[in-house]
Design a protein around this motif. Structure first.
Motif, PDB file in Angstrom:
ATOM      1  N   UNK A 265     -95.935 -86.065  -2.699  1.00 51.59           N
ATOM      2  CA  UNK A 265     -94.708 -86.649  -3.247  1.00 51.59           C
ATOM      3  C   UNK A 265     -94.965 -86.961  -4.706  1.00 51.59           C
ATOM      4  N   UNK A 266     -94.083 -86.504  -5.581  1.00 49.95           N
ATOM      5  CA  UNK A 266     -94.187 -86.776  -7.016  1.00 49.95           C
ATOM      6  C   UNK A 266     -92.998 -87.612  -7.460  1.00 49.95           C
ATOM      7  N   UNK A 267     -93.282 -88.640  -8.249  1.00 45.89           N
ATOM      8  CA  UNK A 267     -92.216 -89.475  -8.768  1.00 45.89           C
ATOM      9  C   UNK A 267     -92.528 -89.962 -10.171  1.00 45.89           C
ATOM     10  N   UNK A 268     -91.494 -90.306 -10.907  1.00 47.07           N
ATOM     11  CA  UNK A 268     -91.639 -90.852 -12.257  1.00 47.07           C
ATOM     12  C   UNK A 268     -91.380 -92.347 -12.191  1.00 47.07           C
ATOM     13  N   UNK A 269     -92.347 -93.145 -12.623  1.00 45.33           N
ATOM     14  CA  UNK A 269     -92.202 -94.601 -12.641  1.00 45.33           C
ATOM     15  C   UNK A 269     -91.813 -95.064 -14.033  1.00 45.33           C
ATOM     16  N   UNK A 270     -90.772 -95.885 -14.090  1.00 47.37           N
ATOM     17  CA  UNK A 270     -90.320 -96.464 -15.351  1.00 47.37           C
ATOM     18  C   UNK A 270     -90.279 -97.980 -15.186  1.00 47.37           C
ATOM     19  N   UNK A 271     -90.892 -98.699 -16.116  1.00 41.20           N
ATOM     20  CA  UNK A 271     -90.836-100.155 -16.082  1.00 41.20           C
ATOM     21  C   UNK A 271     -90.441-100.685 -17.458  1.00 41.20           C
ATOM     22  N   UNK A 272     -89.572-101.682 -17.456  1.00 43.40           N
ATOM     23  CA  UNK A 272     -89.185-102.345 -18.692  1.00 43.40           C
ATOM     24  C   UNK A 272     -90.382-103.116 -19.246  1.00 43.40           C
TER      25      UNK A 272
END
Length: 210
Positions: free
Chosen positions: A137-144
């Protein structure tokens, strides 16, 4: 939409996904001489052999990325302008984002909820996404800015391709800064975390299911 047009779009999605896997495998290969070399090599081989297909019957429960849109835009812009980040990798991610499934992790009973509305994951390949894959499983993590992801662990092995500044934590190692272009590997069930600083945090992660 005509069947031929739909089929054509699916073919393009699969091509973009395959291109992303090629870039991921190359980056993992560059770090095969570092700590956890054997595990990273195994992950690279799994990425290279991953079989992709379109999950035609998939129904997304999309959380949306609206509340974190600015952090996403800013972090992608910074990644593309950084000489340390692979521009081809970022381009592959951008090509898949329009069809990504956005989710967020809810806070557990013993965790603060501050991070919940300040982070998102864009699932692009594998479990929970529109592109089916049993092995990864591949995902893009974005955090403020100013967010710490709760300490946690999970059975699947995991890697991150780091696309921004940020601090990473691993049990037995403590906090460290891999920097843009770095790779982080989390062995099975090890406690880990990540936190952003003054800028948004961006990273592509992979969970290995084999």
């Amino acid at each position: 939409m005509a069947f031929s047009e739909s089929l054509g779009q699916q073919t393009v999605q699969l091509e973009h996904a395959q291109q992303l896997l090629v870039r991921v495998a190359e980056h993992l290969g560059e770090h095969c001489t570092q700590e956890w070399a054997h595990e990273i090599s195994a992950s690279r081989r799994s990425v290279q052999s991953a079989q992709l297909s379109i999950n035609a019957g998939f129904q997304a429960n999309d959380e949306g990325e609206r509340c974190i849109h600015d952090s996403l835009v800013d972090s992608l812009t910074n990644a593309k302008s950084s000489s340390l980040v692979d521009g081809a990798l970022v381009k592959c991610i951008e090509q898949l984002l329009p069809n990504a499934v956005w989710i967020k992790r809810q806070a557990a009973s013993n965790e603060g909820a501050y991070f919940v509305d300040r982070h998102r994951h864009a699932l692009v390949i594998g479990k929970g996404s529109r592109i089916q894959c049993d092995s990864i499983t591949l995902g893009l993590m974005v955090m403020a800015p100013g967010v710490r992801y709760p300490f946690h662990n999970h059975p699947p092995k995991e890697f991150y391709l780091v696309l921004s500044e940020g601090e990473w934590y691993q049990e037995g190692l403590g906090w460290f800064r891999p920097g843009p272009g770095g790779v982080v590997y989390n062995p099975q069930s090890i406690v880990h975390s990540v936190q952003s600083g003054e800028e948004p945090l961006l990273a592509l992660w992979g969970l290995m299911h084999t």
